[in-house]
Scaffold this active site. Structure first.
Site: not given
Length: 287
Positions: A85, A136, A210, A229-230, A232
């Site tokens: 990541d 990205e 999150s 994407n998770i 937090t």
């Protein structure tokens, strides 16, 4: 089951208007919790590690081996993608060499032409080994391992150029940020998301998942976001459950100080959080 590269999983998600969760691991407990939740829900999952977390845990190879061996001892049968990541150029190359099945090269902080050139090189290196690549364009707000983004919106023409390199999924700024969302956050920019989704067929990635209201995430998924994407949210759940255990004095009862007992409530909280998120992402069970 061995790792998969995720290409078929995320292409199917884009076509089926659902998403697959990408959950960051930070240690042994995180790894086991994510795998346990995915297995109980019988859904594919992407386990990812940031550069900072990999350094904390040891190195990229150690993280991969940990996940791999936990899959073996836990009897995991669902598809698992091993992903880097927010990797820089050196990290992406290191994870390709270490045998990850998916890597993210995050060149958003570079001049666009340099981002384009280095993304092209990473795609060529990775695809030669059957490894998928996330790129990205446009900064994701907040801070991630020292990379700070203001959260600007991705440029559609730049996104088209990055996608044309053959990247397998594309992270693009649509007002999302890493970490906790401030009270004055304006929400996701769905107009820009529609422009991006109309312009490219590549599965899109929502970073900073999150804290975004569930209805906004669900809407984004219907519009083309295939990977969410998770991190937090799991960290907060872990901290809250651990705090309650200590404040209740459980660590003072018998051998409640044993780290296996001390960390158990937080670990279960991650399992519960991941399972809940899998449900509202709409990830279908493995057939």
């Amino acid at each position: 089951m061995s790792f998969v590269n995720g290409n078929e999983i995320f292409t199917a998600a884009r076509q089926g208007h659902y998403a697959v969760g990408a959950f960051n691991t930070n240690n042994l407990e995180w790894t086991r919790a994510i795998l346990k939740a995915a297995q109980e829900k019988n859904t594919p999952v992407l386990i990812q590690v940031s550069m900072g977390a990999a350094k904390y845990m040891g190195d990229y190879k150690l993280v991969k081996t940990l996940v791999e061996e936990e899959m073996r001892v836990m009897g995991i049968t669902v598809p698992v993608v091993m992903h880097l990541d927010h990797g820089n150029y050196e990290a992406a190359k290191a994870c390709i060499e270490a045998g990850y099945t998916s890597v993210m090269f995050d060149g958003h902080d570079l001049p666009f032409e340099e981002n384009l050139a280095k993304t092209k090189e990473i795609v060529e290196l990775a695809h030669a080994k059957g490894i998928s690549v996330e790129a990205e364009v446009g900064s994701i707000g907040g801070e991630e391992d020292g990379i700070i983004g203001a959260g600007e919106l991705a440029d559609v023409e730049e996104a088209k150029q990055i996608a044309a390199l053959g990247v397998d999924y594309l992270a693009c700024g649509i007002g999302n940020i890493h970490g906790k969302y401030p009270e004055n956050w304006q929400g996701l920019n769905f107009d820009r998301l529609k422009e991006l989704a109309d312009a490219i067929d590549t599965p899109l990635v929502l970073h900073g998942g999150s804290g975004i209201p569930q209805e906004q995430v669900v809407k984004a998924i219907k519009m083309g976001v295939s990977k969410v994407n998770i991190n937090t949210e799991c960290q907060l759940a872990f901290a809250d459950a651990t705090r309650k255990y200590v404040e209740a004095g459980k660590d003072l009862e018998g051998k409640g100080y044993d780290p296996r007992k001390l960390l158990a409530p937080g670990t279960q909280a991650i399992v519960d959080t991941v399972k809940e998120i899998i449900d509202w992402l709409g990830t279908p069970a493995v057939k």
